[in-house]
Design an enzyme around this catalytic site. Structure first.
Site, short mmCIF file in Angstrom:
data_model
loop_
_atom_site.label_atom_id
_atom_site.label_comp_id
_atom_site.label_asym_id
_atom_site.label_seq_id
_atom_site.Cartn_x
_atom_site.Cartn_y
_atom_site.Cartn_z
N ASP A 1 -5.76 -7.77 -6.53
CA ASP A 1 -5.30 -7.72 -5.15
C ASP A 1 -4.14 -6.74 -5.07
O ASP A 1 -3.08 -6.97 -5.67
CB ASP A 1 -4.88 -9.10 -4.66
N LEU A 2 -4.32 -5.65 -4.33
CA LEU A 2 -3.35 -4.56 -4.30
C LEU A 2 -1.96 -5.06 -3.93
O LEU A 2 -1.75 -5.64 -2.86
CB LEU A 2 -3.80 -3.49 -3.30
N ASP A 3 -1.00 -4.82 -4.85
CA ASP A 3 0.41 -5.13 -4.64
C ASP A 3 0.66 -6.61 -4.33
O ASP A 3 1.65 -6.96 -3.67
CB ASP A 3 1.00 -4.27 -3.51
N GLU A 4 -0.20 -7.50 -4.81
CA GLU A 4 -0.04 -8.92 -4.54
C GLU A 4 0.01 -9.76 -5.81
O GLU A 4 -0.17 -10.98 -5.77
CB GLU A 4 -1.17 -9.42 -3.62
N GLY B 1 0.80 -1.21 0.00
CA GLY B 1 0.00 0.00 0.00
C GLY B 1 0.84 1.26 0.00
O GLY B 1 2.00 1.27 -0.40
#
Length: 299
Positions: A241-244, A216
């Protein structure tokens, strides 16, 4: 059998061109022999071969073959058509590429220009063999950089309230310029699921931390508060999926208690630049196979 081969027009002025064949399937005996024999019978000369199995007893097998082949369109078309039968028998997912045809990249950027500058330097230096038809930004900061390099620049203000509307404008530009993939060079906006799905495994992001740590916003401040002794950067394909998303490349540098947030950002910026440039290079050279939420990267 899932066929994901890509057809591309080849420059007829070249006697021999390089081709890349990427394959993944359930590991079983005879795959390498079948693939090498197939290429040989079609007049291809293998110049590089990299392979990996995550479990030789029923696991998944991955291979990247680089080869030289006659440039004639009929030869390559016939080879790709005949490969379908071999792929069917082994339940292979596969891709054919011809890197003499440059991929076309759109660069998205906000106000932090360090990664953009690195990409343009490597591109001008001939180390990133791609075309850059346009730069898109939600900030005017990059306009003069684009103009210096004679790259069309599009300023499109963006925020969460108008995200879908903004992305429609962006998609029209991406279609107009026939873009193959997108580089998020510190583009500080979250993309919608619809946009991500449209460019699956074709959006490369740089995150300014060593994921999965500090996902994040504002990772350097959080790293400072945590007293980390290593900081890093991660380049990955974008998912919802944020930054995944599947990680392509990472790197780190050592820091200590003397480094404040500003110092961490300066050190981190250097890491970000080289990590993103390497990830883009692996993508351009067709060295990446995505498996689930992981990548196999044949350096």
């Amino acid at each position: 059998m899932q066929q994901i081969a890509q057809k591309q027009k080849v420059d007829p002025g070249t006697t021999k061109i390089e081709g890349h064949l990427l394959v993944k399937c359930v590991d079983q005996s005879g795959i390498v022999s079948k693939l090498s024999t197939f290429l040989y019978t079609h007049g291809a000369n293998i110049v590089e071969s990299s392979q990996y199995s995550n479990d030789p007893e029923g696991g998944m097998f991955f291979i990247r073959l680089a080869y030289h082949i006659n440039h004639q369109e009929a030869v390559m078309s016939n080879m790709e058509q005949e490969f379908e039968q071999l792929a069917e028998g082994y339940q292979m997912s596969y891709q054919f590429y011809y890197p003499t045809i440059k991929k076309r990249a759109a660069i998205f950027v906000s106000k932090d220009l360090n990664c953009l500058m690195e990409l343009l330097w490597e591109w001008k230096n001939g180390d990133l063999l791609m075309d850059i038809p346009l730069i898109i930004s939600n900030n005017e900061a990059a306009r003069h950089i684009a103009e210096i390099h004679n790259i069309p620049f599009y300023y499109i203000p963006a925020n969460r309230e108008i995200r879908a509307q903004v992305e429609q404008q962006q998609i029209k530009l991406l279609e107009k310029y026939d873009i193959d993939f997108i580089i998020l060079a510190r583009y500080m906006q979250i993309l919608t699921p619809q946009f991500v799905a449209r460019f699956e495994h074709r959006i490369i992001n740089i995150h300014h931390s060593f994921l999965p740590a500090f996902i994040g916003a504002d990772p350097y401040s959080r790293a400072y508060m945590r007293g980390v002794k290593l900081i890093g950067a991660t380049s990955h394909y974008v998912t919802n999926d944020l930054d995944e998303g599947p990680i392509i490349e990472q790197d780190v540098e050592r820091v200590d208690h003397r480094d404040d947030v500003a110092s961490l950002k300066k050190i981190g910026g250097k890491i970000e630049r080289r990590v993103l440039a390497r990830a883009v290079r692996w993508h351009l050279e067709n060295r990446i196979i995505v498996e689930g939420n992981k990548t196999i990267v044949f350096h």
